[in-house]
Design a protein around this motif. Structure first.
Motif, PDB file in Angstrom:
ATOM      1  N   PRO A 194      -2.737  -4.908 -13.330  1.00  0.00           N
ATOM      2  CA  PRO A 194      -3.161  -6.183 -12.725  1.00  0.00           C
ATOM      3  C   PRO A 194      -2.025  -6.949 -12.076  1.00  0.00           C
ATOM      4  CG  PRO A 194      -4.184  -5.895 -14.878  1.00  0.00           C
ATOM      5  CD  PRO A 194      -3.164  -4.805 -14.734  1.00  0.00           C
ATOM      6  N   TRP A 195      -0.813  -6.859 -12.639  1.00  0.00           N
ATOM      7  CA  TRP A 195       0.319  -7.575 -12.050  1.00  0.00           C
ATOM      8  C   TRP A 195       0.694  -6.972 -10.700  1.00  0.00           C
ATOM      9  CZ3 TRP A 195       1.213 -12.065 -14.023  1.00  0.00           C
ATOM     10  CH2 TRP A 195       0.940 -12.296 -15.368  1.00  0.00           C
ATOM     11  N   LEU A 196       0.634  -5.664 -10.597  1.00  0.00           N
ATOM     12  CA  LEU A 196       0.923  -5.003  -9.327  1.00  0.00           C
ATOM     13  C   LEU A 196      -0.085  -5.429  -8.265  1.00  0.00           C
ATOM     14  CD1 LEU A 196       2.246  -2.861  -7.505  1.00  0.00           C
ATOM     15  CD2 LEU A 196       0.820  -1.134  -8.617  1.00  0.00           C
ATOM     16  N   LEU A 197      -1.361  -5.449  -8.617  1.00  0.00           N
ATOM     17  CA  LEU A 197      -2.406  -5.827  -7.666  1.00  0.00           C
ATOM     18  C   LEU A 197      -2.279  -7.285  -7.250  1.00  0.00           C
ATOM     19  CD1 LEU A 197      -5.426  -4.017  -9.366  1.00  0.00           C
ATOM     20  CD2 LEU A 197      -4.118  -3.248  -7.380  1.00  0.00           C
ATOM     21  N   LEU A 198      -2.024  -8.167  -8.210  1.00  0.00           N
ATOM     22  CA  LEU A 198      -1.929  -9.597  -7.907  1.00  0.00           C
ATOM     23  C   LEU A 198      -0.734  -9.887  -7.015  1.00  0.00           C
ATOM     24  CD1 LEU A 198      -2.961 -12.481  -8.448  1.00  0.00           C
ATOM     25  CD2 LEU A 198      -1.446 -12.557 -10.439  1.00  0.00           C
ATOM     26  N   LEU A 216      -1.366   1.805  -6.209  1.00  0.00           N
ATOM     27  CA  LEU A 216      -1.706   2.321  -7.540  1.00  0.00           C
ATOM     28  C   LEU A 216      -1.430   3.821  -7.621  1.00  0.00           C
ATOM     29  CD1 LEU A 216      -5.094   0.488  -8.269  1.00  0.00           C
ATOM     30  CD2 LEU A 216      -2.813  -0.114  -9.095  1.00  0.00           C
ATOM     31  N   ALA A 217      -1.781   4.544  -6.560  1.00  0.00           N
ATOM     32  CA  ALA A 217      -1.529   5.990  -6.548  1.00  0.00           C
ATOM     33  C   ALA A 217      -0.028   6.275  -6.589  1.00  0.00           C
ATOM     34  CB  ALA A 217      -2.162   6.620  -5.309  1.00  0.00           C
ATOM     35  N   LEU A 218       0.749   5.482  -5.854  1.00  0.00           N
ATOM     36  CA  LEU A 218       2.195   5.674  -5.868  1.00  0.00           C
ATOM     37  C   LEU A 218       2.778   5.381  -7.241  1.00  0.00           C
ATOM     38  CD1 LEU A 218       4.829   6.279  -4.389  1.00  0.00           C
ATOM     39  CD2 LEU A 218       4.916   3.865  -3.712  1.00  0.00           C
ATOM     40  N   ALA A 219       2.275   4.330  -7.899  1.00  0.00           N
ATOM     41  CA  ALA A 219       2.737   4.026  -9.250  1.00  0.00           C
ATOM     42  C   ALA A 219       2.466   5.202 -10.190  1.00  0.00           C
ATOM     43  CB  ALA A 219       2.055   2.759  -9.764  1.00  0.00           C
ATOM     44  N   ALA A 220       1.284   5.819 -10.044  1.00  0.00           N
ATOM     45  CA  ALA A 220       0.953   6.982 -10.874  1.00  0.00           C
ATOM     46  C   ALA A 220       1.896   8.143 -10.598  1.00  0.00           C
ATOM     47  CB  ALA A 220      -0.488   7.398 -10.623  1.00  0.00           C
ATOM     48  N   LEU A 221       2.201   8.374  -9.314  1.00  0.00           N
ATOM     49  CA  LEU A 221       3.107   9.459  -8.957  1.00  0.00           C
ATOM     50  C   LEU A 221       4.506   9.227  -9.526  1.00  0.00           C
ATOM     51  CD1 LEU A 221       3.790  12.013  -7.343  1.00  0.00           C
ATOM     52  CD2 LEU A 221       4.220  10.540  -5.360  1.00  0.00           C
ATOM     53  N   LEU A 222       5.010   8.024  -9.386  1.00  0.00           N
ATOM     54  CA  LEU A 222       6.335   7.712  -9.925  1.00  0.00           C
ATOM     55  C   LEU A 222       6.354   7.853 -11.440  1.00  0.00           C
ATOM     56  CD1 LEU A 222       7.127   4.568  -7.733  1.00  0.00           C
ATOM     57  CD2 LEU A 222       8.143   6.830  -7.505  1.00  0.00           C
ATOM     58  N   ASN A 223       5.268   7.425 -12.080  1.00  0.00           N
ATOM     59  CA  ASN A 223       5.178   7.531 -13.538  1.00  0.00           C
ATOM     60  C   ASN A 223       5.246   8.996 -13.973  1.00  0.00           C
ATOM     61  OD1 ASN A 223       4.767   6.211 -16.112  1.00  0.00           O
ATOM     62  ND2 ASN A 223       2.722   7.143 -16.117  1.00  0.00           N
ATOM     63  N   ALA A 259       5.535  -1.766  -6.712  1.00  0.00           N
ATOM     64  CA  ALA A 259       5.396  -3.137  -6.216  1.00  0.00           C
ATOM     65  C   ALA A 259       6.371  -3.406  -5.082  1.00  0.00           C
ATOM     66  CB  ALA A 259       5.618  -4.126  -7.357  1.00  0.00           C
ATOM     67  N   ALA A 260       7.616  -2.934  -5.233  1.00  0.00           N
ATOM     68  CA  ALA A 260       8.604  -3.120  -4.168  1.00  0.00           C
ATOM     69  C   ALA A 260       8.144  -2.429  -2.891  1.00  0.00           C
ATOM     70  CB  ALA A 260       9.961  -2.571  -4.616  1.00  0.00           C
ATOM     71  N   TRP A 261       7.564  -1.239  -3.026  1.00  0.00           N
ATOM     72  CA  TRP A 261       7.020  -0.541  -1.859  1.00  0.00           C
ATOM     73  C   TRP A 261       5.872  -1.337  -1.244  1.00  0.00           C
ATOM     74  CZ3 TRP A 261       2.042   1.232  -1.100  1.00  0.00           C
ATOM     75  CH2 TRP A 261       1.841   2.042   0.028  1.00  0.00           C
ATOM     76  N   ALA A 262       4.980  -1.825  -2.082  1.00  0.00           N
ATOM     77  CA  ALA A 262       3.754  -2.466  -1.581  1.00  0.00           C
ATOM     78  C   ALA A 262       4.024  -3.789  -0.886  1.00  0.00           C
ATOM     79  CB  ALA A 262       2.775  -2.675  -2.741  1.00  0.00           C
ATOM     80  N   ILE A 263       5.020  -4.552  -1.350  1.00  0.00           N
ATOM     81  CA  ILE A 263       5.260  -5.884  -0.783  1.00  0.00           C
ATOM     82  C   ILE A 263       6.474  -5.915   0.137  1.00  0.00           C
ATOM     83  CG2 ILE A 263       4.184  -7.045  -2.748  1.00  0.00           C
ATOM     84  CD1 ILE A 263       6.997  -7.721  -3.765  1.00  0.00           C
ATOM     85  N   SER A 291      13.197  -7.057 -11.501  1.00  0.00           N
ATOM     86  CA  SER A 291      12.005  -7.816 -11.112  1.00  0.00           C
ATOM     87  C   SER A 291      12.379  -9.077 -10.355  1.00  0.00           C
ATOM     88  CB  SER A 291      11.182  -8.166 -12.348  1.00  0.00           C
ATOM     89  OG  SER A 291      10.738  -7.005 -13.002  1.00  0.00           O
ATOM     90  N   ILE A 292      13.394  -9.786 -10.860  1.00  0.00           N
ATOM     91  CA  ILE A 292      13.769 -11.064 -10.246  1.00  0.00           C
ATOM     92  C   ILE A 292      14.571 -10.852  -8.963  1.00  0.00           C
ATOM     93  CG2 ILE A 292      15.104 -13.176 -10.582  1.00  0.00           C
ATOM     94  CD1 ILE A 292      14.420 -12.951 -13.582  1.00  0.00           C
ATOM     95  N   SER A 293      15.542  -9.950  -9.005  1.00  0.00           N
ATOM     96  CA  SER A 293      16.442  -9.787  -7.856  1.00  0.00           C
ATOM     97  C   SER A 293      15.823  -8.977  -6.728  1.00  0.00           C
ATOM     98  CB  SER A 293      17.744  -9.130  -8.308  1.00  0.00           C
ATOM     99  OG  SER A 293      17.483  -7.822  -8.814  1.00  0.00           O
ATOM    100  N   LEU A 294      14.847  -8.137  -7.017  1.00  0.00           N
ATOM    101  CA  LEU A 294      14.233  -7.286  -5.997  1.00  0.00           C
ATOM    102  C   LEU A 294      12.859  -7.780  -5.583  1.00  0.00           C
ATOM    103  CD1 LEU A 294      14.327  -4.680  -4.298  1.00  0.00           C
ATOM    104  CD2 LEU A 294      13.332  -3.475  -6.255  1.00  0.00           C
ATOM    105  N   LEU A 295      11.970  -7.962  -6.540  1.00  0.00           N
ATOM    106  CA  LEU A 295      10.587  -8.273  -6.201  1.00  0.00           C
ATOM    107  C   LEU A 295      10.410  -9.681  -5.656  1.00  0.00           C
ATOM    108  CD1 LEU A 295       8.579  -6.548  -9.087  1.00  0.00           C
ATOM    109  CD2 LEU A 295       9.244  -5.653  -6.843  1.00  0.00           C
ATOM    110  N   LEU A 296      11.106 -10.646  -6.207  1.00  0.00           N
ATOM    111  CA  LEU A 296      10.921 -12.024  -5.730  1.00  0.00           C
ATOM    112  C   LEU A 296      11.349 -12.189  -4.270  1.00  0.00           C
ATOM    113  CD1 LEU A 296      10.092 -14.929  -6.240  1.00  0.00           C
ATOM    114  CD2 LEU A 296      12.382 -15.359  -7.197  1.00  0.00           C
TER     115      LEU A 296
END
Length: 555
Positions: free
Chosen positions: A14-18, A101-108, A130-134, A387-392
Motif C-alpha cells: 500500500p505504501w508503494l501504491l500511495l 508492483l511487478a518490478l517490486a516482485a522481481l527485485l524481491n 518506488a524510486a523507479w515508479a516516482i 527512504s528519506i534521501s532518495l524517495l523524498l
C-alpha cells in the motif's frame, strides 16, 4: 502469490501504491500531446459511429502487429470516460502502478535468490520499485497517453522474466512444473506483451541476461541452452530478412534528417543524455521535445560522440566481465543495455524519446543494489536513510513535473530543450498556441527561433507563415510568397508532407489570395529536386493524393 511476494513485502505494497499515485495525480487533468490524437483517430471515429471497433483495434496501422491489446485498453477508456484525456491518463497510471508492483516482485526474487533474508529483501525491493515508479523521468511516459503501449509492454516483460526465474528455480525440485513456467508461461506472457508493443520481444534477451548473471549459481539445463539457441536463431533470421528486404527496416531513413550511420554514432550520445537525466533529474535535463538534438556527423563531431561510444563499450565489457563476481551489478548493466538495444539500434526511429528509459531505468536500480556493500544493505538505519534521501526528493521532483504536465502551456514552457537546441515540433505548437491565445509576440518568437536555426527550420518557418497568413488573413503577401517558394528543405519528412497538405487545402478552397495551386506544385517540384535523398514513398503518395505534384511528375 507466495512465489511473487513474501508476507513482509505484501504489507508494504500500500505504501508503494500511495507514494506513486500521489506523485502523478497533479498531471491527470493535462491534455493529449504530440501524436496522441493521430494514434487515436480510429478510436474517435469508432466512438462517433464512423467505423467499427474491430477496425480500431485490429487495423490501426500502429506497428507491424497493430498492438491490439493496447488499443483494447484505449477502447475501454472511451467506453468509461469518453474522449477526455483524463480517462486515458488515469488508466495509464493504474497500469504504471501494476508495473511497479511487478518490478517490486522481481527485485524481491532476485534479492532472495542471492541470500538476502525475506524481511530485508522485501524492504529494499519496495524502496527500489518506488524510486523507479516516482522518478520524474517516468512522467513523460505515464502522462503521454499513447505511451501506455510502452507501459503495458514493460509490464509483460517483467512478468515474463519473473516466470523465467520461477521456472529456473523450480527445475531442480519440480522439473515438470519448471518446464511449464519456462515453455508456457514465459512465451505466452512475452507474446501478449508484443501485442501491446513489439519491443516486448526483448523479454527473451532480458531473461538470458538474468541467466548469465543473477542465476549463474544454478546448474545449466537443456532449457537454458534451448532459449539461447532460439535467441541466436532469431537474430540470424532478422539479419537475413534485413539483407533481403532492407526497406522494411531502413526505408524510413528517407524521411529522416539523418542516415543509418549518423543514427548509429549519435545514439551513444543519446544514451549519455538519458543517464544524465536519470542521475540528475532536474528541469534542464528533463524535456519531452528532443527532436533538436544535434546529429553526430563523424566519430569526433562533436567530440562527445567518441567519448560516448568508448563509455558504452566499457560498460558492455564491464557488465560481462563481472557477471560471476558481482552478479546483480552485472545484471543491472546488462538490463539497461538490452532495454536500449532495439530503439537505439539501426531502426529508422527518431533519435531520442524519454519513454525509451521506462523499463531501462530498472536496470540502473538493480545495478545500484549490486554495487552497494552487503553490510550497508544489512544495516538497520540504511533503509530509513535511503527512504528519506532518495524517495523524498524524487517524489517532490515527480510532483513538480506532473504539475507541469497538467496544463498545456505549463508543459510547453517546462519541456523546452536547453539552448542551443531548437525543437521544430515545439515551435510549431507554439505558433498555433500563440494564434489561439491571440498572442502575436509568442507566435513571432516561435517563428524567429525557426528562422535562426538553419535552412531546414527556415523552410518550416516559411511554410507556416504561409499557412497562418492564408488561414487568418486569406492573403499571402509578396514577400512571404517569395520566401515560401524559394525555400529548400534538404529532406522531405512526413511532417513536411502534412504541412503542405494543410496549405493545399486552404489554397484549393480559394482561401489564399496570392498563392495558387500552380505555385504549390512549382514549389513542391523544386523541393524534390533539391533533396539530398529520395523522399519516402508515403510522402510521395501524400503529395500525389493532395494534388501537389503535376500530372507529368506523377508518371
Amino acid at each position: 502469490m507466495s512465489f511473487v511476494y513474501s508476507s513482509a513485502a505484501t504489507r508494504k505494497l500500500p505504501w508503494l501504491l500511495l507514494l506513486t499515485a500521489t506523485a502523478f495525480i497533479p498531471g491527470l487533468l493535462g491534455p493529449f500531446v504530440l501524436d496522441d490524437h493521430a494514434n487515436f483517430q480510429l478510436l474517435f471515429a469508432w466512438w462517433s459511429g464512423e467505423t467499427s471497433l474491430s477496425r480500431a483495434i485490429f487495423d490501426n496501422g500502429s506497428g507491424p502487429l497493430q498492438r491490439p491489446i493496447s488499443y483494447l485498453t484505449f477502447a475501454m477508456n472511451m467506453a468509461i470516460f469518453g474522449e477526455q484525456p483524463f480517462g486515458f491518463k488515469a488508466l495509464s497510471l493504474v497500469f504504471h502502478l501494476l508495473t511497479a508492483l511487478a518490478l517490486a516482485a522481481l527485485l524481491n526474487r532476485l534479492l532472495t535468490v542471492h541470500g538476502m533474508n525475506e524481511r530485508r529483501a522485501a524492504a529494499w525491493s519496495m524502496i527500489c520499485a518506488a524510486a523507479w515508479a516516482i522518478h520524474p523521468l517516468q512522467v513523460s511516459t505515464v502522462l503521454y497517453s499513447v505511451q501506455r503501449m510502452e507501459v503495458l509492454s514493460s509490464l509483460a516483460q517483467i512478468l515474463a522474466v519473473l516466470a523465467y526465474i520461477q521456472g529456473r528455480t523450480l527445475q531442480a525440485s519440480q522439473a515438470r512444473t519448471g518446464l511449464l513456467w519456462l515453455w508456457l508461461a514465459f512465451p505466452a506472457t512475452m507474446a501478449a506483451g508484443m501485442l501491446c508493443k513489439e519491443n516486448a520481444i526483448l523479454a527473451l534477451p532480458l531473461a538470458l541476461a538474468v541467466e548469465v548473471s543473477a542465476l549463474n549459481c544454478l546448474p545449466k539445463t537443456r532449457s537454458v541452452w534451448a532459449w539461447t539457441g532460439i535467441l541466436c536463431l532469431g537474430v540470424v533470421a532478422i539479419v537475413l530478412f534485413a539483407a533481403t528486404d532492407p526497406g522494411y527496416f531502413f526505408g524510413g531513413y528517407a524521411a529522416r534528417d539523418f542516415d543509418l550511420w549518423q543514427r548509429l554514432i549519435t545514439e551513444p550520445r543519446v544514451l549519455s543524455h538519458y543517464l544524465l537525466a536519470t542521475f540528475l533529474p532536474f528541469d534542464q535535463n528533463l524535456y519531452l521535445f528532443r527532436d533538436g538534438l544535434p546529429i553526430s556527423t563523424s566519430w569526433a563531431q562533436p567530440i562527445s560522440t567518441l567519448l560516448s561510444i568508448v563509455g558504452l563499450l566499457a560498460v558492455s565489457a564491464l557488465a560481462f566481465g563481472i557477471r560471476r563476481s558481482r552478479p546483480l551489478l552485472s545484471l543491472g548493466l546488462l538490463w539497461w543495455l538490452v532495454c536500449h538495444s532495439l530503439e537505439a539500434g539501426p531502426l529508422s526511429l527518431e533519435l531520442a524519446f524519454e519513454h525509451r528509459n521506462y523499463l531501462a531505468l530498472a536496470g540502473l536500480l538493480i545495478a545500484a543494489l549490486g554495487l552497494a556493500p552487503t553490510k550497508l544493505l544489512a544495516h538497520r538505519h540504511s533503509l530509513w536513510l535511503a527512504s528519506i534521501s532518495l524517495l523524498l526528493p524524487l517524489w517532490l521532483l515527480c510532483v513538480q513535473r506532473s504539475y507541469a504536465w497538467g496544463d498545456l502551456d505549463r508543459l510547453l514552457s517546462a519541456e523546452s530543450p536547453p539552448p542551443p537546441q531548437v525543437s521544430r515540433r515545439l515551435q510549431v505548437i507554439e505558433i498555433a498556441r500563440g494564434i489561439e491565445a491571440n498572442d502575436p509576440g509568442r507566435t513571432q518568437r516561435a517563428f524567429a527561433a525557426l528562422e535562426n536555426s538553419g535552412a531546414d527550420n527556415a523552410t518550416i518557418a516559411a511554410t507556416w507563415h504561409a499557412i497562418v497568413d492564408c488561414s487568418l488573413e486569406a492573403k499571402l503577401s509578396p514577400s512571404r510568397r517569395a520566401a515560401f517558394m524559394q525555400s529548400r528543405p534538404s529532406v522531405m519528412t512526413f511532417q513536411h508532407a502534412n504541412w503542405l497538405g494543410m496549405l493545399s487545402r486552404r489554397v484549393d478552397n480559394g482561401g489564399c489570395d496570392g498563392l495558387t495551386p500552380a505555385d504549390l506544385q512549382t514549389t513542391v517540384v523544386r523541393w524534390l529536386e533539391h533533396l539530398k535523398k529520395p523522399p519516402h514513398a508515403i510522402s510521395m503518395r501524400q503529395l500525389r493524393d493532395q494534388r501537389l505534384l503535376p500530372q507529368d511528375a506523377e508518371r
